[in-house]
Design an enzyme around this catalytic site. Structure first.
Site, PDB file in Angstrom:
ATOM      1  N   GLU A  31      13.408  11.535  36.121  1.00 40.03           N
ATOM      2  CA  GLU A  31      12.220  12.136  35.506  1.00 40.03           C
ATOM      3  C   GLU A  31      12.514  13.595  35.190  1.00 40.03           C
ATOM      4  O   GLU A  31      13.162  14.281  35.992  1.00 40.03           O
ATOM      5  CB  GLU A  31      11.044  12.088  36.473  1.00 40.03           C
ATOM      6  N   HIS A  64       8.715   1.401  43.727  1.00 41.57           N
ATOM      7  CA  HIS A  64       9.297   1.016  42.433  1.00 41.57           C
ATOM      8  C   HIS A  64      10.765   0.589  42.541  1.00 41.57           C
ATOM      9  O   HIS A  64      11.174  -0.430  41.996  1.00 41.57           O
ATOM     10  CB  HIS A  64       9.215   2.175  41.433  1.00 41.57           C
TER      11      HIS A  64
HETATM   12  O1  LIG Z   1       4.250   6.142  40.965  1.00 40.18           O
HETATM   13  C1  LIG Z   1       4.759   7.117  40.437  1.00 40.18           C
HETATM   14  O2  LIG Z   1       5.380   6.945  39.254  1.00 40.18           O
HETATM   15  C2  LIG Z   1       5.580   8.051  38.382  1.00 40.18           C
HETATM   16  C3  LIG Z   1       6.632   7.609  37.370  1.00 40.18           C
HETATM   17  O3  LIG Z   1       6.141   6.502  36.634  1.00 40.18           O
HETATM   18  P1  LIG Z   1       6.738   6.177  35.180  1.00 40.18           P
HETATM   19  O4  LIG Z   1       6.086   4.897  34.797  1.00 40.18           O
HETATM   20  O5  LIG Z   1       6.360   7.341  34.298  1.00 40.18           O
HETATM   21  O6  LIG Z   1       8.219   6.072  35.334  1.00 40.18           O
HETATM   22  C4  LIG Z   1       6.036   9.292  39.136  1.00 40.18           C
HETATM   23  O7  LIG Z   1       6.050  10.408  38.258  1.00 40.18           O
HETATM   24  C5  LIG Z   1       5.094   9.574  40.277  1.00 40.18           C
HETATM   25  O8  LIG Z   1       5.614  10.667  41.053  1.00 40.18           O
HETATM   26  C6  LIG Z   1       4.928   8.374  41.168  1.00 40.18           C
HETATM   27  O9  LIG Z   1       3.841   8.614  42.075  1.00 40.18           O
END
Ligand SMILES: O=C1O[C@H](COP(=O)(O)O)[C@@H](O)[C@H](O)[C@H]1O
Ligand SMILES: NC(=O)C1=CN([C@@H]2O[C@H](COP(=O)(O)OP(=O)(O)OC[C@H]3O[C@@H](n4cnc5c(N)ncnc54)[C@H](OP(=O)(O)O)[C@@H]3O)[C@@H](O)[C@H]2O)C=CC1
Length: 486
Positions: free
Chosen positions: A207, A231
């Site tokens: 990210e 995830h």
């Molecule tokens: O669950 C979360 O996911 C996001 C990233 O999700 P994405 O679908 O944009 O890849 C993350 O930024 C966040 O910290 C976390 O709580």
């Protein structure tokens, strides 16, 4: 009639993800007939004021995706309502219960997880946990196994397991489901999907964003609990699980639990060899100066904003195949991918010189920024050279390859699929209690080993791929992280 109650309906998640998802479903004619959508939060505001806020949020998102139309909005608007409630109080929930009556009720808790236990208890007392009711819980449920079980016990006291939908929004991503199709809808990959043909697997969730204002939450969790516990382990499970006998929710989830149970515990003796913690310091992100995590937080912290782990799955299929996972904030790219690195040919008949070396096959399952599954295979470079020259070519295995559907469909928000499934009572893409429990168990072992060994995060400059120690984690095994999409 059916009702969807969004507890925390005025919050960030609801406005950025849930309500735009509902608009897109409305636009495509996919919402159940007669569905009412009710925002419920403590703010004292009228339904009209709430709907005006929803309009603004949804329109901005839909216009960006070029699918805004007034007719769809009018239909969605007719479904919307708002009620000011304190969801932790049964008394306060009574008017909400009167509004939804005995319809099919799906309640989405888009509120702080610290409120979950009190809210579900109040829901039960207010008659919102009857047989016609379902509940959707956002992650993170708990901060460790103990707190997860405390919250989940309260949930189990109010709802039976088949009424509970624990969201991991990664499971709603199209390519994640496509991975299931690829593995179990084809015969050609399965014979290769094991330690005879696969050298290792890499999972990266990069990210570019920093933690920013979210630090009060993030500082308690860090990358291990925020991303890896959920995830990343879910992605690992889908790559590693045995073929389920059917797509029944329990068949799939039984297989995922077996993988989690087979994860080798990370011991204090091993922790420095198989894990890396990192924290970003000031640097440059997406062309702009970026503060370090400590500066954002206002004081020094030992929370990791980057984690890399080598996981081993102790079963017959995966013995000797390491799964490398890494995720972090303030990395150079928003990039999520799973790399399946196949073994090299056992003996090369081609010259190992500048005429082209035989590279081992590599499958890249890309979830972000693009959704694609590709396979790199070796190919003869066209021409009349006397000695054959090789080149790697990338075959796309995603939509569009049959020439009939060249334009990929609109990229959906993961919550679109998950909201539809929760309302339909299909829990295949949701996390069962024992899955979350096993994932916490493994993650607790990692965090206990960190505490016991005193392992602190290594610095990395914002805008880079994490600390050097993450490269060393791979290099020690003679491998490296994928840096290319070919
Ligand atoms: O669950 C979360 O996911 C996001 C990233 O999700 P994405 O679908 O944009 O890849 C993350 O930024 C966040 O910290 C976390 O709580
Ligand atoms: N935002 C995101 O991108 C993501 C969020 N999540 C998770 O989603 C959940 C919500 O996060 P987020 O939207 O960011 O949080 P916010 O703080 O933006 O929103 C929380 C909402 O809860 C409401 N609320 C607070 N207390 C009560 C109560 N007692 N009764 C009813 N409503 C209440 C608040 O409104 P009011 O003050 O009016 O009551 C507000 O609408 C959390 O579990 C978070 O971890 C997960 C992944 C990503």
């Amino acid at each position: 009639m059916a009702a969807l109650i969004l507890f925390g309906g005025g919050g960030d998640l609801a406005m950025r993800m849930l309500l735009p998802s509902l608009y897109f479903l409305e636009h495509d004619g996919l919402l159940p007939e007669g569905l009412k959508i009710i925002g419920a939060a403590r703010s004292e505001e009228s339904a009209d004021d709430y709907i005006a806020k929803v309009h603004e949020a949804v329109k901005a998102r839909a216009e960006a995706d070029k699918v805004w139309d007034e007719a769809s909005w009018s239909r969605m608007k007719a479904r919307l309502d708002y009620l000011a409630v304190d969801a932790t109080s049964p008394e306060s929930l009574k008017p909400l219960k009167d509004k939804v009556g005995d319809s099919e009720i799906t309640s989405f808790l888009a509120v702080s997880p610290s409120l979950y236990a009190r809210i579900v208890t109040a829901m039960k007392a207010a008659g919102l946990a009857e047989k016609n009711c379902r509940i959707v819980l956002e992650k993170p449920v708990g901060r460790d196994l103990k707190s997860f079980l405390e919250i989940d016990d309260a949930v189990a006291h109010a709802f039976s397991e088949n009424q509970v939908f624990r969201i991991d929004h990664y499971l709603g991503k199209e390519t994640v489901q496509n991975l299931i199709a690829l593995r179990f809808g084809n015969t050609i990959f399965e014979p290769l999907w094991n330690n005879l043909s696969i050298d290792h697997v890499q999972i990266t969730i990069g990210e570019t964003v920093g933690v920013g204002d979210r630090w009060p939450y993030y500082d308690e969790y860090g990358a291990l609990r925020d991303m890896l516990q959920n995830h990343m382990l879910q992605l690992l499970c889908l790559v590693a699980m045995e073929p389920p006998s059917d797509l029944d929710p329990d068949s799939v989830r039984n297989e995922k639990v077996k993988v989690l149970r087979s994860l080798r515990p990370v011991t204090v003796d091993e922790v420095e060899r198989v894990t890396v913690r990192g924290q970003y310091v000031a640097g440059v992100s997406e062309g702009k100066p970026a503060k370090g995590y400590d500066e954002e937080r206002g004081q020094p912290s030992d929370t990791e904003t980057f984690v890399a782990v080598r996981a081993d799955i102790d079963n017959w299929r995966w013995a000797g195949v390491p799964f490398f996972m890494r995720t972090g904030k303030r990395l150079p790219e928003k990039r999520t991918e799973i790399v399946i690195q196949f073994k090299p040919v056992p003996h090369s008949i081609f010259d190992r010189d500048d005429r082209g070396e035989v590279q081992a096959n590599r499958m890249i399952i890309e979830l972000q920024p693009e959704e694609d599954i590709s396979l790199t295979v070796m190919n003869k470079r066209p021409g009349l050279d006397q000695r054959m020259q090789l080149q790697p070519i990338k075959m796309s295995l995603s939509w569009g390859v049959d020439g009939k559907s060249a334009a990929p469909p609109r990229r959906r928000i993961a919550y679109e699929r998950l909201l539809l499934d929760a309302m339909a009572g299909d829990s295949t893409l949701f996390v069962r209690r024992d899955e979350a429990e096993q994932a916490w168990k493994w993650v607790d072992e990692v965090s206990e080993a960190w505490a016991e060994s005193g392992l602190k995060p290594d610095d990395y400059v914002a805008g880079t791929w994490g600390p050097e120690s993450a490269d060393m984690l791979m290099a020690r095994t003679g491998r490296d992280w994928n840096t290319t999409d070919v």
